[in-house]
Design a protein around this motif. Structure first.
Motif, PDB file in Angstrom:
ATOM      1  N   SER A  25      11.364  20.312 -30.318  1.00 34.58           N
ATOM      2  CA  SER A  25      12.050  19.220 -29.620  1.00 34.58           C
ATOM      3  C   SER A  25      12.226  17.988 -30.496  1.00 34.58           C
ATOM      4  CB  SER A  25      11.278  18.846 -28.359  1.00 34.58           C
ATOM      5  OG  SER A  25      10.027  18.261 -28.692  1.00 34.58           O
TER       6      SER A  25
ATOM      7  N   THR B  96      18.371  18.914 -33.319  1.00 34.64           N
ATOM      8  CA  THR B  96      17.217  19.116 -32.468  1.00 34.64           C
ATOM      9  C   THR B  96      17.439  20.409 -31.701  1.00 34.64           C
ATOM     10  OG1 THR B  96      15.747  18.076 -30.824  1.00 34.64           O
ATOM     11  CG2 THR B  96      18.114  17.841 -30.472  1.00 34.64           C
TER      12      THR B  96
ATOM     13  N   ILE C  29      17.249  22.518 -28.264  1.00 36.68           N
ATOM     14  CA  ILE C  29      17.215  22.386 -26.812  1.00 36.68           C
ATOM     15  C   ILE C  29      17.387  23.772 -26.206  1.00 36.68           C
ATOM     16  CG2 ILE C  29      18.301  21.351 -24.787  1.00 36.68           C
ATOM     17  CD1 ILE C  29      19.238  19.061 -26.585  1.00 36.68           C
TER      18      ILE C  29
ATOM     19  N   GLU D 289      19.402  15.849 -21.948  1.00 33.12           N
ATOM     20  CA  GLU D 289      18.137  15.955 -22.681  1.00 33.12           C
ATOM     21  C   GLU D 289      18.280  15.386 -24.089  1.00 33.12           C
ATOM     22  OE1 GLU D 289      14.260  16.874 -23.977  1.00 33.12           O
ATOM     23  OE2 GLU D 289      15.160  16.451 -22.029  1.00 33.12           O
TER      24      GLU D 289
ATOM     25  N   ARG E  35      16.034  12.262 -25.629  1.00 29.64           N
ATOM     26  CA  ARG E  35      15.245  12.317 -26.854  1.00 29.64           C
ATOM     27  C   ARG E  35      15.583  11.175 -27.810  1.00 29.64           C
ATOM     28  NH1 ARG E  35      15.061  18.845 -28.319  1.00 29.64           N
ATOM     29  NH2 ARG E  35      14.245  19.495 -26.269  1.00 29.64           N
TER      30      ARG E  35
END
Length: 397
Positions: free
Chosen positions: A12, A87, A89, A172, A176
């Motif tokens: 993450s 990243t 997800i 999301e 982040r």
């Protein structure tokens, strides 16, 4: 003796990413272009030369320029200067550009591209949106992700990554980055995803700016103006006629199409150029309005990342699949909607009002097509700023 093992990397985490293509890959591209086998010329008169697709003379010129003059390194450097990150997800690595504004009053903004576009659509505008020269213009912390299966994002190995899941992933992603509340922009698939963001996540989305508003199905044409009825007829003709064959092919057989798109740079070029030519508000060639270099940045990104098949799968996932667009979705957040005259989908205002319940700004420019950030960039930036100014003025938070 027990040796301590390094802790596994946190999937993450947000990590910096630098694009750098090996020179051997660029040499291979140029070699494939030099060895390309081209068909004979189209058999239609000159004044109808696009009727059978991309004319041979046009394609030959672009291939020659791509092989002998185009410089991919300039685009790579541009991406790296803006700031690239990745990243993971839900098991899929997501690539994105991220440019924080120096302004204390900047608003987080996520911009979503479609097909056959990419982050290349927005690279020339990001600095201007983040740190505008005009003091009273709104500023934004700009986030531009690559859709799953596109560019430097991962290619999903399983089904399920349709528009709904992508919208959820974008919430999301913004979380982040520290952006619990944000505004969103999009056209094409990005417009669908942006609409879902506004409809499903009003607690996070302050408002939206959409170029392809999605009306509910089955609305009557009674009460529409003559122009609005023409829009409806054009849109229906597009989706029900042969011009939408590309979408049907990618929705039903993306793997089959993908073999040619991943193996042949000329095939990939022609497949994308055909759409840029048809969907751009020009008399003949898309390069009347769009930079040839920026267009080739987009195509080369598809080529180097081998995304011909994986990018097409968004049609498979989202056209009638389990993650298709919800026909009953209602958008209550403030919405700024712009419909360009030469776009392939044009939604009348009375129809848009049936889904977008708080339209704070509606615009129908005199020029522009499916790629306005590339065709009419100055108007696009002004429209985006003014649209979000109206959105933020309407949002009580």
């Amino acid at each position: 003796m027990n040796v301590a093992q390094p802790a596994p990397a946190d999937p993450s985490a947000v990590r910096a990413f630098d694009a750098h293509t090996a020179e051997a890959e660029l040499d291979e591209l140029r070699a494939r272009l030099a060895a390309a086998r081209l068909p004979d010329a189209e058999t239609v008169p000159e004044h109808r030369r696009w009727d059978q697709g991309v004319p041979l003379a046009d394609l030959t010129d672009v291939v020659h320029y791509w092989r002998t003059e185009y410089d991919w390194r300039k685009f790579e450097e541009r991406l790296n200067r803006i700031g690239q990150f990745r990243t993971t997800i839900d098991g899929v690595g997501i690539h994105f550009l991220h440019r924080r504004s120096a302004r204390a009053d900047a608003t987080p903004l996520i911009m979503t591209h479609g097909w056959p576009g990419s982050v290349a659509e927005f690279v020339d505008l990001i600095d201007e949106l983040a740190d505008p020269d005009v003091v009273d213009a709104p500023a934004f912390h700009v986030v531009v992700p690559s859709l799953p299966g596109f560019g430097y994002s991962d290619k999903p190995a399983t089904t399920g990554w349709g528009v709904g899941k992508i919208a959820t992933a974008w919430v999301e992603l913004m979380r982040r980055l520290g952006y619990d509340k944000f505004v969103a922009h999009g056209g094409d698939w990005g417009g669908v995803i942006t609409t879902i963001l506004g409809g499903q996540f009003p607690e996070h989305v302050l408002g939206i700016h959409c170029l392809t508003p999605q009306p509910p199905a089955g609305l009557p044409t009674s009460g529409l103006t003559a122009t609005e009825r023409a829009w409806v007829e054009d849109t229906r003709e597009f989706w029900n006629g042969p011009r939408a064959a590309f979408a049907k092919q990618q929705a039903i057989r993306p793997q089959t199409t993908g073999y040619a798109l991943v193996d042949s740079p000329v095939g990939l070029l022609a497949w994308i150029l055909d759409k840029f030519a048809e969907w751009t508000d020009t008399t003949d060639s898309p390069f009347e309005k769009i930079s040839l270099d920026r267009f080739l940045d987009n195509v080369t990104l598809y080529w180097l990342t081998r995304s011909g098949a994986s990018s097409a799968r968004i049609y498979y996932e989202s056209h009638g699949g389990v993650d298709a667009f919800d026909p009953d979705l209602r958008v209550d957040v403030p919405s700024a909607l712009t419909v360009y005259p030469h776009d392939i989908e044009k939604c009348p205002l009375p129809w848009a009002k049936q889904r977008y319940r708080q339209i704070v700004r509606w615009r129908t420019p005199e020029t522009g097509g499916h790629f306005p950030s590339l065709e009419v960039p100055e108007y696009f930036v002004d429209d985006l700023r003014e649209g979000f100014a109206a959105v933020l003025a309407a949002d009580p938070s």
